[in-house]
Write an enzyme that holds these catalytic residues in place. Sequence first.
Site: not given
Ligand code: RNT
Ligand code: ZN
Length: 417
Positions: A185, A224, A226, A257, A260, A284, A292, A294, A324
């Site tokens: 990513w 990955e 986003k 993810d 994303h 993720h 996003d 997290d 994630d």
């Molecule tokens: C970022 C991505 C990625 C990170 C990690 C730390 O938006 O989700 O996967 O969260 O690599």
């Molecule tokens: Zn991620």
Amino acid sequence: MKELVILQAYELAKMRYAEQGIDTDAVIDALGKISISLHCWQADDVTGFEGATELTGGIQSTGNYPGKARNIDELRADIEMAASMIPAKHRLNLHEIYGEFGGKKVDRNEVGIEHFKGWMDWSNHTGMKLDFNTTSFSHPLSGDLTLSHPDKYIRDFWIEHSKRCREIADAMGSNQGSPSIMNLWIHDGSKDTTVNRLKYREHLKASLDEIFATKYSNMKDCLESKVFGIGLESYTVGSNDFYIGYATANQKIITLDTGHFHPTESVADKVSSLLLFVPELMLHITRAVRWDSDHVTTLNDETIELCKEIIRCDALSRVNIGLDFFDGSINRIGAYVIGTRAAQKALLQAMLEPLAALRKYEAEGQYFQRLALLEEAKSMPWSAVWDMFCLRHNVAVGEEFIPQIEQYEREVLSKRG
Ligand code: RNT
Ligand code: ZN
């Protein structure tokens, strides 16, 4: 007493599910074989061991809860502690910045297998197999662009980094007898309106071709996408379309993810489409609160639907499940335990679904019946099966892990400066 209640509740649940032709013992066994890849970066707010002071690349961890891991030993201890409260055996997903650099400055284009030897020993010792990630953020050469940078010097720096990471992942895979899944990513993008979107994507495509030129048998590549990053809101080089195109053409794994995509877009619905065109998926699983963000994964509808799609597609062998999130506002070990157990609960609910009956209704156009059974399935006694799963794996049942984490906080985390 509690154990007796769990056993009795399980016996009743087992009978309820048996009426629907579901063997709960078999489901418990199958769930016990699913390894989730725990992301190492929840333990220290994505800091790593390079001595970085700032997290860049459009991602951000908020919160200042005391006790974050400050070095490899603390990080390992925290992960082991978390793992002891999560049923079954899991994997650990490392980022390149978590290497063992021994206090020396090892730049990203100098990293080698030797910096992860200690992690491989740890993996052999704990039985937690390793996955891996290139790290494009928190570095002087990160800027807004890395692998898609117009300057060949900067591109080459990150190409070299990525190549070395693949070599490290391959060594991990060979050490553990199970391919290491290496995620790529990059944050590349732009804050404002970009008028040569094509150019950066051409660079990224060419960089990836170069990175992937070497074939390895003990690692697998995943990509990955986003939607946007903080400060990079107007353009993302590695968009969903870009990587689906690249992964389809080059048979690479797509990483989904769950934070994303656009907020009303169903990630669950992507599983059956992508699996027709790419070899595997990596997940993720995260909780996006309005964006996003997290947040720690919870047992919400999105996670349950995603897990149901994996089971409905009979795709457990082709979907690598990882997490994630990075929440620095609560006990970080608690975050791992909550998030991983939530993903497992979602998988369990998916595996207990009366799929044969649902599919029969659907095939025969009995849609009232299909919806009715889907609704009733939600209140079947899956939690009794979950408790039994925890009991059989000798880990905290229900909220029993709260005092365990409180004790660890008192005895270990609160002593960290
Ligand atoms: C970022 C991505 C990625 C990170 C990690 C730390 O938006 O989700 O996967 O969260 O690599
Ligand atoms: Zn991620």
